[in-house]
Design a protein around this motif. Structure first.
Motif, PDB file in Angstrom:
ATOM      1  N   ARG A  61       0.718  -1.300   0.061  1.00 20.93           N
ATOM      2  CA  ARG A  61       0.097  -0.019   0.010  1.00 20.93           C
ATOM      3  C   ARG A  61       0.842   1.279  -0.097  1.00 20.93           C
ATOM      4  O   ARG A  61       0.443   2.411  -0.446  1.00 20.93           O
ATOM      5  CB  ARG A  61      -1.215   0.112   1.188  1.00 20.93           C
ATOM      6  CG  ARG A  61      -0.434   0.250   2.546  1.00 20.93           C
ATOM      7  CD  ARG A  61      -1.636   0.384   3.632  1.00 20.93           C
ATOM      8  NE  ARG A  61      -2.449  -0.748   3.573  1.00 20.93           N
ATOM      9  CZ  ARG A  61      -3.194  -1.000   4.494  1.00 20.93           C
ATOM     10  NH1 ARG A  61      -3.054  -0.378   5.650  1.00 20.93           N
ATOM     11  NH2 ARG A  61      -3.841  -2.335   4.616  1.00 20.93           N
ATOM     12  N   SER A  62       2.159   1.165   0.320  1.00 17.87           N
ATOM     13  CA  SER A  62       3.011   2.392   0.571  1.00 17.87           C
ATOM     14  C   SER A  62       3.476   2.586  -1.127  1.00 17.87           C
ATOM     15  O   SER A  62       4.114   3.665  -1.417  1.00 17.87           O
ATOM     16  CB  SER A  62       4.126   2.309   1.178  1.00 17.87           C
ATOM     17  OG  SER A  62       4.847   1.221   0.873  1.00 17.87           O
ATOM     18  N   ARG A  63       3.236   1.720  -1.970  1.00 17.85           N
ATOM     19  CA  ARG A  63       3.860   1.769  -3.345  1.00 17.85           C
ATOM     20  C   ARG A  63       2.588   2.624  -4.187  1.00 17.85           C
ATOM     21  O   ARG A  63       1.734   2.053  -4.228  1.00 17.85           O
ATOM     22  CB  ARG A  63       4.214   0.341  -3.971  1.00 17.85           C
ATOM     23  CG  ARG A  63       4.979   0.628  -4.961  1.00 17.85           C
ATOM     24  CD  ARG A  63       5.695  -0.838  -5.344  1.00 17.85           C
ATOM     25  NE  ARG A  63       5.294  -0.961  -6.754  1.00 17.85           N
ATOM     26  CZ  ARG A  63       5.398  -1.993  -7.799  1.00 17.85           C
ATOM     27  NH1 ARG A  63       5.153  -3.311  -6.901  1.00 17.85           N
ATOM     28  NH2 ARG A  63       5.304  -2.040  -8.886  1.00 17.85           N
ATOM     29  N   PRO A  64       3.004   3.655  -4.988  1.00 19.29           N
ATOM     30  CA  PRO A  64       2.102   4.161  -6.019  1.00 19.29           C
ATOM     31  C   PRO A  64       1.669   3.412  -7.015  1.00 19.29           C
ATOM     32  O   PRO A  64       2.352   2.744  -7.479  1.00 19.29           O
ATOM     33  CB  PRO A  64       2.820   5.615  -6.190  1.00 19.29           C
ATOM     34  CG  PRO A  64       4.075   5.172  -6.186  1.00 19.29           C
ATOM     35  CD  PRO A  64       4.420   4.156  -5.122  1.00 19.29           C
ATOM     36  N   ASP A  65       0.298   3.603  -7.192  1.00 20.61           N
ATOM     37  CA  ASP A  65      -0.273   2.974  -8.629  1.00 20.61           C
ATOM     38  C   ASP A  65       0.053   3.779  -9.862  1.00 20.61           C
ATOM     39  O   ASP A  65       0.694   4.803  -9.782  1.00 20.61           O
ATOM     40  CB  ASP A  65      -1.743   2.512  -8.336  1.00 20.61           C
ATOM     41  CG  ASP A  65      -2.685   3.814  -8.102  1.00 20.61           C
ATOM     42  OD1 ASP A  65      -1.958   4.820  -8.136  1.00 20.61           O
ATOM     43  OD2 ASP A  65      -3.664   3.686  -8.104  1.00 20.61           O
ATOM     44  N   TRP A  66      -0.375   3.238 -10.811  1.00 22.80           N
ATOM     45  CA  TRP A  66      -0.046   3.802 -12.197  1.00 22.80           C
ATOM     46  C   TRP A  66      -0.706   5.437 -12.320  1.00 22.80           C
ATOM     47  O   TRP A  66      -0.040   6.433 -12.783  1.00 22.80           O
ATOM     48  CB  TRP A  66      -0.455   2.819 -13.324  1.00 22.80           C
ATOM     49  CG  TRP A  66      -0.117   3.562 -14.696  1.00 22.80           C
ATOM     50  CD1 TRP A  66      -0.929   4.400 -15.487  1.00 22.80           C
ATOM     51  CD2 TRP A  66       1.097   3.557 -15.346  1.00 22.80           C
ATOM     52  NE1 TRP A  66      -0.503   4.612 -16.694  1.00 22.80           N
ATOM     53  CE2 TRP A  66       0.652   4.366 -16.518  1.00 22.80           C
ATOM     54  CE3 TRP A  66       2.339   3.105 -15.120  1.00 22.80           C
ATOM     55  CZ2 TRP A  66       1.978   4.508 -17.418  1.00 22.80           C
ATOM     56  CZ3 TRP A  66       3.429   3.208 -16.120  1.00 22.80           C
ATOM     57  CH2 TRP A  66       3.205   3.829 -17.087  1.00 22.80           C
ATOM     58  N   LYS A  67      -1.847   5.449 -11.864  1.00 14.77           N
ATOM     59  CA  LYS A  67      -2.552   6.653 -12.025  1.00 14.77           C
ATOM     60  C   LYS A  67      -1.660   7.733 -11.053  1.00 14.77           C
ATOM     61  O   LYS A  67      -1.562   9.055 -11.389  1.00 14.77           O
ATOM     62  CB  LYS A  67      -3.881   6.598 -11.522  1.00 14.77           C
ATOM     63  CG  LYS A  67      -4.681   7.804 -11.450  1.00 14.77           C
ATOM     64  CD  LYS A  67      -6.095   7.704 -11.244  1.00 14.77           C
ATOM     65  CE  LYS A  67      -6.943   8.640 -11.299  1.00 14.77           C
ATOM     66  NZ  LYS A  67      -8.449   8.613 -11.004  1.00 14.77           N
ATOM     67  N   GLN A  68      -1.277   7.420  -9.758  1.00 16.70           N
ATOM     68  CA  GLN A  68      -0.716   8.273  -8.931  1.00 16.70           C
ATOM     69  C   GLN A  68       0.752   8.796  -9.615  1.00 16.70           C
ATOM     70  O   GLN A  68       1.245   9.795  -9.471  1.00 16.70           O
ATOM     71  CB  GLN A  68      -0.453   7.731  -7.648  1.00 16.70           C
ATOM     72  CG  GLN A  68      -1.780   7.534  -6.794  1.00 16.70           C
ATOM     73  CD  GLN A  68      -1.566   6.923  -5.556  1.00 16.70           C
ATOM     74  OE1 GLN A  68      -0.612   5.987  -5.376  1.00 16.70           O
ATOM     75  NE2 GLN A  68      -2.294   7.125  -4.567  1.00 16.70           N
ATOM     76  N   MET A  69       1.246   7.688 -10.095  1.00 17.45           N
ATOM     77  CA  MET A  69       2.816   8.203 -10.921  1.00 17.45           C
ATOM     78  C   MET A  69       2.579   9.018 -12.198  1.00 17.45           C
ATOM     79  O   MET A  69       3.403   9.681 -12.204  1.00 17.45           O
ATOM     80  CB  MET A  69       3.406   6.654 -11.169  1.00 17.45           C
ATOM     81  CG  MET A  69       3.813   5.634  -9.992  1.00 17.45           C
ATOM     82  SD  MET A  69       4.938   4.550 -10.384  1.00 17.45           S
ATOM     83  CE  MET A  69       3.896   3.214 -11.215  1.00 17.45           C
ATOM     84  N   SER A  70       1.371   8.655 -12.877  1.00 20.99           N
ATOM     85  CA  SER A  70       1.422   9.687 -14.159  1.00 20.99           C
ATOM     86  C   SER A  70       1.058  10.885 -13.711  1.00 20.99           C
ATOM     87  O   SER A  70       1.515  11.877 -14.220  1.00 20.99           O
ATOM     88  CB  SER A  70       0.459   8.954 -15.026  1.00 20.99           C
ATOM     89  OG  SER A  70      -0.806   8.776 -14.380  1.00 20.99           O
TER      90      SER A  70
END
Length: 114
Positions: A61-70
């Motif tokens: 849960r501490s790793r960002p998903d694709w939407k957050q990274m973009s």
């Protein structure tokens, strides 16, 4: 006597993997024994009766998903520093090679660059 080292033995530690997972729902009471973990990835939801060391469906849960990274990414446009391009240069003018000595032979296909 010396210390005995056992490879691939029982792991030492008590940190639950489900505490860091998106699918884990952890409930802690006042005592150390008051701790319940429910995995919401399964259907129906599963109560985990022991401390998890490894899980095939672990989602940190501490790793960002694709939407957050973009959303956080910076757009970088390439800038041209000079008019010359890097790499091999291109030929602008081509002229045939003149042969003075032998007029009977076919003209050579070689070209020279000016």
């Amino acid at each position: 006597m010396g210390r005995l080292n056992v490879k691939n033995g029982t792991p030492v530690g008590h940190e639950h993997l489900c505490r860091r997972c998106n699918w884990g729902q952890c409930m802690t009471g006042y005592r150390e024994s008051d701790f319940i973990v429910i995995c919401t990835n399964t259907n129906p939801n599963l109560k985990v009766p022991f401390t998890m060391l490894d899980c095939s469906e672990f989602d940190d849960r501490s790793r960002p998903d694709w939407k957050q990274m973009s959303k956080l990414a910076l757009e970088v446009a390439p800038t041209r520093v000079s008019m010359r391009t890097a790499g091999f240069s291109t030929i602008t003018t081509v002229q045939p090679v003149r042969r003075v000595a032998d007029d009977d032979e076919d003209e050579d296909e070689a070209a020279r660059i000016l």
